[in-house]
Design a protein around this motif. Structure first.
Motif, PDB file in Angstrom:
ATOM      1  N   SER A  44       5.503 -20.063  -0.410  1.00 25.04           N
ATOM      2  CA  SER A  44       6.709 -19.579  -1.062  1.00 25.04           C
ATOM      3  C   SER A  44       7.802 -19.329  -0.031  1.00 25.04           C
ATOM      4  N   VAL A  45       8.941 -19.960  -0.271  1.00 30.10           N
ATOM      5  CA  VAL A  45      10.056 -19.823   0.663  1.00 30.10           C
ATOM      6  C   VAL A  45      10.491 -18.366   0.778  1.00 30.10           C
ATOM      7  N   ARG A  46      10.418 -17.634  -0.324  1.00 31.02           N
ATOM      8  CA  ARG A  46      10.855 -16.228  -0.297  1.00 31.02           C
ATOM      9  C   ARG A  46      10.039 -15.420   0.707  1.00 31.02           C
ATOM     10  N   LEU A  47       8.741 -15.723   0.798  1.00 29.03           N
ATOM     11  CA  LEU A  47       7.893 -15.008   1.761  1.00 29.03           C
ATOM     12  C   LEU A  47       8.323 -15.305   3.194  1.00 29.03           C
ATOM     13  N   ALA A  48       8.758 -16.537   3.435  1.00 27.19           N
ATOM     14  CA  ALA A  48       9.184 -16.905   4.788  1.00 27.19           C
ATOM     15  C   ALA A  48      10.567 -16.332   5.106  1.00 27.19           C
ATOM     16  N   GLU A  49      11.391 -16.125   4.073  1.00 30.71           N
ATOM     17  CA  GLU A  49      12.758 -15.626   4.300  1.00 30.71           C
ATOM     18  C   GLU A  49      12.814 -14.123   4.549  1.00 30.71           C
ATOM     19  N   ALA A  50      11.925 -13.386   3.878  1.00 30.50           N
ATOM     20  CA  ALA A  50      12.020 -11.917   3.901  1.00 30.50           C
ATOM     21  C   ALA A  50      12.107 -11.306   5.311  1.00 30.50           C
ATOM     22  N   PRO A  51      11.260 -11.770   6.278  1.00 32.85           N
ATOM     23  CA  PRO A  51      11.294 -11.115   7.593  1.00 32.85           C
ATOM     24  C   PRO A  51      12.636 -11.259   8.310  1.00 32.85           C
ATOM     25  N   SER A  52      13.373 -12.324   8.028  1.00 34.47           N
ATOM     26  CA  SER A  52      14.656 -12.475   8.719  1.00 34.47           C
ATOM     27  C   SER A  52      15.666 -11.438   8.222  1.00 34.47           C
ATOM     28  N   PHE A  53      15.347 -10.799   7.105  1.00 36.15           N
ATOM     29  CA  PHE A  53      16.174  -9.678   6.641  1.00 36.15           C
ATOM     30  C   PHE A  53      15.537  -8.336   6.999  1.00 36.15           C
ATOM     31  N   GLY A  54      14.448  -8.408   7.757  1.00 37.42           N
ATOM     32  CA  GLY A  54      13.754  -7.179   8.157  1.00 37.42           C
ATOM     33  C   GLY A  54      13.097  -6.480   6.982  1.00 37.42           C
ATOM     34  N   LYS A  55      12.715  -7.258   5.968  1.00 32.81           N
ATOM     35  CA  LYS A  55      12.186  -6.633   4.750  1.00 32.81           C
ATOM     36  C   LYS A  55      10.832  -7.207   4.357  1.00 32.81           C
ATOM     37  N   SER A  56      10.051  -6.373   3.684  1.00 33.76           N
ATOM     38  CA  SER A  56       8.843  -6.884   3.048  1.00 33.76           C
ATOM     39  C   SER A  56       9.274  -7.645   1.800  1.00 33.76           C
ATOM     40  N   ILE A  57       8.354  -8.419   1.240  1.00 38.07           N
ATOM     41  CA  ILE A  57       8.693  -9.188   0.038  1.00 38.07           C
ATOM     42  C   ILE A  57       9.041  -8.256  -1.133  1.00 38.07           C
ATOM     43  N   LEU A  88       0.838  -1.212   0.000  1.00 38.56           N
ATOM     44  CA  LEU A  88       0.000   0.000   0.000  1.00 38.56           C
ATOM     45  C   LEU A  88       0.871   1.259   0.000  1.00 38.56           C
ATOM     46  N   THR A  89       1.995   1.207   0.706  1.00 39.05           N
ATOM     47  CA  THR A  89       2.879   2.386   0.686  1.00 39.05           C
ATOM     48  C   THR A  89       3.500   2.576  -0.694  1.00 39.05           C
ATOM     49  N   LEU A  90       3.771   1.472  -1.384  1.00 33.56           N
ATOM     50  CA  LEU A  90       4.329   1.592  -2.736  1.00 33.56           C
ATOM     51  C   LEU A  90       3.299   2.176  -3.702  1.00 33.56           C
ATOM     52  N   GLU A  91       2.039   2.053  -3.353  1.00 30.31           N
ATOM     53  CA  GLU A  91       0.967   2.676  -4.141  1.00 30.31           C
ATOM     54  C   GLU A  91       0.707   4.105  -3.663  1.00 30.31           C
ATOM     55  N   ASN A  92       1.677   4.658  -2.954  1.00 30.43           N
ATOM     56  CA  ASN A  92       1.584   6.044  -2.471  1.00 30.43           C
ATOM     57  C   ASN A  92       0.503   6.286  -1.434  1.00 30.43           C
ATOM     58  N   LYS A  93       0.091   5.242  -0.734  1.00 29.22           N
ATOM     59  CA  LYS A  93      -0.839   5.433   0.377  1.00 29.22           C
ATOM     60  C   LYS A  93      -0.008   5.666   1.641  1.00 29.22           C
ATOM     61  N   SER A  94      -0.558   6.439   2.565  1.00 27.60           N
ATOM     62  CA  SER A  94       0.158   6.539   3.828  1.00 27.60           C
ATOM     63  C   SER A  94      -0.439   5.514   4.788  1.00 27.60           C
ATOM     64  N   VAL A  95       0.449   4.725   5.380  1.00 28.36           N
ATOM     65  CA  VAL A  95       0.025   3.519   6.090  1.00 28.36           C
ATOM     66  C   VAL A  95       0.680   3.446   7.473  1.00 28.36           C
ATOM     67  N   LEU A  96      -0.121   3.022   8.437  1.00 28.00           N
ATOM     68  CA  LEU A  96       0.403   2.708   9.770  1.00 28.00           C
ATOM     69  C   LEU A  96       0.164   1.225  10.024  1.00 28.00           C
ATOM     70  N   LYS A 104       8.424   6.404  12.809  1.00 27.69           N
ATOM     71  CA  LYS A 104       8.354   6.862  11.421  1.00 27.69           C
ATOM     72  C   LYS A 104       9.443   6.153  10.638  1.00 27.69           C
ATOM     73  N   THR A 105       9.094   5.741   9.442  1.00 25.39           N
ATOM     74  CA  THR A 105      10.052   4.971   8.648  1.00 25.39           C
ATOM     75  C   THR A 105      10.349   5.723   7.354  1.00 25.39           C
ATOM     76  N   PRO A 106      11.374   5.276   6.621  1.00 27.21           N
ATOM     77  CA  PRO A 106      11.687   5.948   5.361  1.00 27.21           C
ATOM     78  C   PRO A 106      10.507   5.873   4.395  1.00 27.21           C
ATOM     79  N   GLU A 107      10.610   6.649   3.348  1.00 32.39           N
ATOM     80  CA  GLU A 107       9.567   6.664   2.329  1.00 32.39           C
ATOM     81  C   GLU A 107       9.293   5.247   1.818  1.00 32.39           C
ATOM     82  N   TYR A 108       8.073   5.001   1.421  1.00 31.05           N
ATOM     83  CA  TYR A 108       7.658   3.709   0.906  1.00 31.05           C
ATOM     84  C   TYR A 108       7.796   2.572   1.908  1.00 31.05           C
ATOM     85  N   MET A 109       7.693   2.919   3.190  1.00 33.54           N
ATOM     86  CA  MET A 109       7.555   1.908   4.233  1.00 33.54           C
ATOM     87  C   MET A 109       6.446   2.393   5.149  1.00 33.54           C
TER      88      MET A 109
END
Ligand SMILES: Nc1ncnc2c1ncn2[C@@H]1O[C@H](COP(=O)(O)OP(=O)(O)O)[C@@H](O)[C@H]1O
Ligand SMILES: [Mg+2]
Length: 261
Positions: free
Chosen positions: A216-229, A27-35, A76-81
């Motif tokens: 999908s393994v990628r979905l399970a791996e992403a959080p260990s890098f602190g990242k969204s997919i 949603l943030t990548l779609e320019n929405k502001s999200v909490l 508060k996080t960087p843009e697009y997060m």
């Protein structure tokens, strides 16, 4: 005025947190502001987006208890997060402490009411129970998404969950709606998974999202890098599926009447 959406299922491990993180990220990548609100004392949504929750001195617990100047608890996080209202250490005790408070079911509602004008979407990740924290999440929400893992016992507990939502609607918050059930961790090679998917699509007594989230393994791996997919592997099938879910959520949100004040 934000639309507030809770991901709820009293079962653990069905994809609530993964969906909360990736839905809010897209949603943030779609320019929405999200909490993103982390209502689970385990703090997986917070840590999955890279926060070290053990070093946080305050978060959602303190926001709920103080009820004022909520801004100071939001990270508060960087843009697009998404911004994050993180789970803090003390949140684990909250479901017990809340029992003694006045308006105990409305505490999160009051907190979010103060900041909801600043966001387009507020996404709440819930704990795996139907306790007071989850009830606070329900009462604060306009819409509910119910992640359902496509496996044999998936449907167990869903009628209790729907009944709880009905009780909240009748007694505490009349405007709450089930936006849809979301099938997760789908493996199309597995016959049982196909059966469960069909059963949910045909018999679930509320809408079911067209988007199905694949295993999908990628979905399970992403959080260990602190990242969204989307920040981890934006061309993966997991990313594609959450992009499609987010688009459904946006279009279903636009069909809503103006949100309550
Ligand atoms: N689509 C998926 N494919 C593979 N693994 C997944 C998927 N969704 C979630 N997982 C993994 O399954 C586990 C439970 O998911 P999680 O989102 O934490 O569920 P919940 O919040 O309902 O407990 C986590 O380890 C997560 O990384
Ligand atoms: Mg979780």
């Amino acid at each position: 005025m934000a639309i507030i959406i809770s991901l709820i299922n009293q079962k653990g491990g069905v994809g609530k947190t993964t969906s909360a993180i990736n839905l809010s990220a897209y949603l943030t990548l779609e320019n929405k502001s999200v909490l993103l609100v982390d209502l689970d004392p385990q703090g997986n949504a917070s840590s999955g987006l890279g926060l070290d929750i053990r070093s946080l001195e305050q978060g959602l617990y303190e926001a709920i208890m103080s009820g004022r100047n909520i801004d100071r608890f939001v990270i508060k996080t960087p843009e697009y997060m998404p911004d994050i209202l993180p789970a803090s250490q003390n949140l684990a005790g909250a479901s017990v402490e809340l029992v003694h408070l006045e308006n105990r079911e409305y505490r999160l509602y009051e907190v979010l009411r103060q900041i909801r004008t600043r966001y387009d979407f507020i996404i709440i990740d819930s704990p795996p129970s139907l306790g007071l924290l989850t009830i606070n999440g329900l009462v604060a929400s306009d819409e509910i998404i119910i992640p359902v893992q496509t496996e044999y016992f998936a449907l167990e507990g869903l009628s209790q969950l729907l009944e709880t939502i009905m009780l909240v609607k009748e007694n505490l918050q009349p405007d709450i709606e089930v936006m849809g059930a979301l099938l997760t961790m789908y493996d199309r090679r597995n016959r049982l998974a196909r059966q469960v998917m069909k059963e949910v699509q045909e018999h679930f007594p509320a809408p079911v999202f067209e988007t199905v989230i694949p295993r999908s393994v990628r979905l399970a791996e992403a959080p260990s890098f602190g990242k969204s997919i989307f920040h981890f592997d934006s061309f993966s099938k997991g990313a594609r599926s959450y992009r499609s879910l987010a688009r459904e959520v946006i279009s279903r949100s636009q069909q809503r009447n103006t949100p309550k004040t």
